[in-house]
Design a protein around this motif. Structure first.
Motif, mmCIF file in Angstrom:
data_model
loop_
_atom_site.group_PDB
_atom_site.id
_atom_site.type_symbol
_atom_site.label_atom_id
_atom_site.label_comp_id
_atom_site.label_asym_id
_atom_site.label_seq_id
_atom_site.Cartn_x
_atom_site.Cartn_y
_atom_site.Cartn_z
ATOM 1 N N ARG A 14 -18.509 18.789 27.491
ATOM 2 C CA ARG A 14 -19.542 19.429 26.699
ATOM 3 C C ARG A 14 -19.959 18.717 25.489
ATOM 4 N N GLY A 15 -19.238 17.638 25.204
ATOM 5 C CA GLY A 15 -19.754 16.648 23.950
ATOM 6 C C GLY A 15 -19.060 17.044 22.713
ATOM 7 N N GLY A 16 -18.229 17.815 22.653
ATOM 8 C CA GLY A 16 -17.221 17.982 21.490
ATOM 9 C C GLY A 16 -15.804 17.613 21.691
ATOM 10 N N THR A 17 -15.086 17.775 20.600
ATOM 11 C CA THR A 17 -13.946 17.489 20.961
ATOM 12 C C THR A 17 -12.855 18.881 20.354
ATOM 13 N N ILE A 18 -11.617 19.036 20.625
ATOM 14 C CA ILE A 18 -10.983 20.288 20.296
ATOM 15 C C ILE A 18 -9.605 19.415 19.698
ATOM 16 N N MET A 19 -9.350 20.167 18.577
ATOM 17 C CA MET A 19 -8.221 19.868 17.813
ATOM 18 C C MET A 19 -7.051 20.936 17.907
ATOM 19 N N THR A 20 -5.895 20.499 17.545
ATOM 20 C CA THR A 20 -4.982 21.714 17.656
ATOM 21 C C THR A 20 -3.801 21.219 16.600
ATOM 22 N N ASP A 21 -3.197 22.098 16.164
ATOM 23 C CA ASP A 21 -2.056 21.887 14.909
ATOM 24 C C ASP A 21 -0.712 21.743 16.014
ATOM 25 N N LYS A 22 -0.660 22.177 16.971
ATOM 26 C CA LYS A 22 0.347 21.947 18.031
ATOM 27 C C LYS A 22 1.008 20.733 18.382
ATOM 28 N N THR A 23 1.876 20.149 17.827
ATOM 29 C CA THR A 23 2.408 18.993 18.113
ATOM 30 C C THR A 23 2.819 18.816 19.621
ATOM 31 N N ILE A 24 2.977 17.575 20.062
ATOM 32 C CA ILE A 24 3.257 17.260 21.356
ATOM 33 C C ILE A 24 4.186 16.363 21.319
ATOM 34 N N ASP A 25 5.599 17.000 21.952
ATOM 35 C CA ASP A 25 6.695 15.767 22.131
ATOM 36 C C ASP A 25 6.488 15.015 23.280
ATOM 37 N N LEU A 26 6.119 13.714 22.770
ATOM 38 C CA LEU A 26 5.969 12.917 23.763
ATOM 39 C C LEU A 26 7.153 12.405 24.598
ATOM 40 N N ASP A 27 8.403 12.467 24.111
ATOM 41 C CA ASP A 27 9.509 12.376 24.932
ATOM 42 C C ASP A 27 9.759 13.374 26.057
ATOM 43 N N LEU A 28 9.255 14.421 26.187
ATOM 44 C CA LEU A 28 9.008 15.340 27.199
ATOM 45 C C LEU A 28 8.275 15.016 28.346
ATOM 46 N N HIS A 29 7.455 13.915 28.130
ATOM 47 C CA HIS A 29 6.638 13.361 29.199
ATOM 48 C C HIS A 29 6.749 12.133 29.574
ATOM 49 N N ARG A 30 8.008 11.665 29.446
ATOM 50 C CA ARG A 30 8.569 10.174 29.891
ATOM 51 C C ARG A 30 9.737 10.478 30.659
ATOM 52 N N GLY A 31 10.147 9.608 31.428
ATOM 53 C CA GLY A 31 11.303 9.608 32.229
ATOM 54 C C GLY A 31 12.609 9.392 31.325
ATOM 55 N N LEU A 32 13.646 9.960 32.012
ATOM 56 C CA LEU A 32 14.882 9.906 31.110
ATOM 57 C C LEU A 32 15.259 8.573 30.612
ATOM 58 N N SER A 33 15.059 7.459 31.495
ATOM 59 C CA SER A 33 15.184 5.915 31.146
ATOM 60 C C SER A 33 14.446 5.578 29.807
ATOM 61 N N ALA A 34 13.243 5.938 29.680
ATOM 62 C CA ALA A 34 12.473 5.768 28.887
ATOM 63 C C ALA A 34 12.942 6.618 27.373
ATOM 64 N N GLN A 35 13.207 7.712 27.595
ATOM 65 C CA GLN A 35 13.481 8.549 26.549
ATOM 66 C C GLN A 35 14.852 7.982 25.910
ATOM 67 N N HIS A 36 15.985 7.481 26.528
ATOM 68 C CA HIS A 36 17.160 6.590 26.078
ATOM 69 C C HIS A 36 16.547 5.430 25.692
ATOM 70 N N GLU A 37 15.663 4.753 26.134
ATOM 71 C CA GLU A 37 15.482 3.473 25.324
ATOM 72 C C GLU A 37 14.946 3.699 23.970
ATOM 73 N N THR A 38 14.019 4.798 23.905
ATOM 74 C CA THR A 38 13.134 5.145 22.680
ATOM 75 C C THR A 38 14.418 5.537 21.721
ATOM 76 N N GLU A 39 15.337 6.361 22.131
ATOM 77 C CA GLU A 39 16.316 6.821 21.250
ATOM 78 C C GLU A 39 17.194 5.733 20.720
ATOM 79 N N LEU A 40 17.520 4.691 21.526
ATOM 80 C CA LEU A 40 18.070 3.600 21.279
ATOM 81 C C LEU A 40 17.500 2.774 20.241
ATOM 82 N N ARG A 41 16.166 2.478 20.463
ATOM 83 C CA ARG A 41 15.269 1.858 19.455
ATOM 84 C C ARG A 41 15.299 2.661 17.951
ATOM 85 N N ARG A 42 15.244 3.902 18.027
ATOM 86 C CA ARG A 42 15.435 4.747 16.972
ATOM 87 C C ARG A 42 16.836 4.372 16.184
ATOM 88 N N HIS A 43 17.883 4.544 16.793
ATOM 89 C CA HIS A 43 19.149 4.618 16.437
ATOM 90 C C HIS A 43 19.314 2.937 15.867
#
Length: 114
Positions: A14-43
């Motif tokens: 429709r030509g507009g954008t929608i904004m939300t204050d709700k955050t998205i946990d990106l880790d929930l949208h990735r596979g288990l292996s990618a989550q482990h890799e991300t957690e390892l990098r953070r650690h």
């Protein structure tokens, strides 16, 4: 009820954008292996930051130890304790004989400084 992605797609059409204050946990949208890799990098990043802070603190201690000569046997023993601790943590790691000798010398310092 439309999910956020569907709402955003409909709004974009429709030509507009929608904004939300709700955050998205990106880790929930990735596979288990990618989550482990991300957690390892953070650690790893956290460990590296802690190591850098420890190095800065050690440099400050060493600067202070070198700034002035000891004024008593107790101060000299404190410097020797620090040095023996560095030696034990680096070169002597795994050598039980050296570890026992260092522990005995540190016990002597404690006993004699009372």
């Amino acid at each position: 009820m439309l999910d956020i992605a569907a709402q955003s797609a409909a709004q974009s059409q429709r030509g507009g954008t929608i904004m939300t204050d709700k955050t998205i946990d990106l880790d929930l949208h990735r596979g288990l292996s990618a989550q482990h890799e991300t957690e390892l990098r953070r650690h790893i990043s956290e460990v590296e930051a802690n190591q850098a802070a420890l190095r800065r603190a050690q440099e400050e201690v060493e600067r202070r130890l070198l700034a002035e000569p000891a004024e008593s046997w107790s101060q000299a023993a404190d410097k020797a304790r620090y040095l023996l601790g560095l030696y034990a943590a680096s070169t002597a790691r795994g050598d039980a004989r050296i570890a026992r000798l260092i522990a005995a010398v540190l016990d002597d310092f404690d006993r004699l400084s009372r």
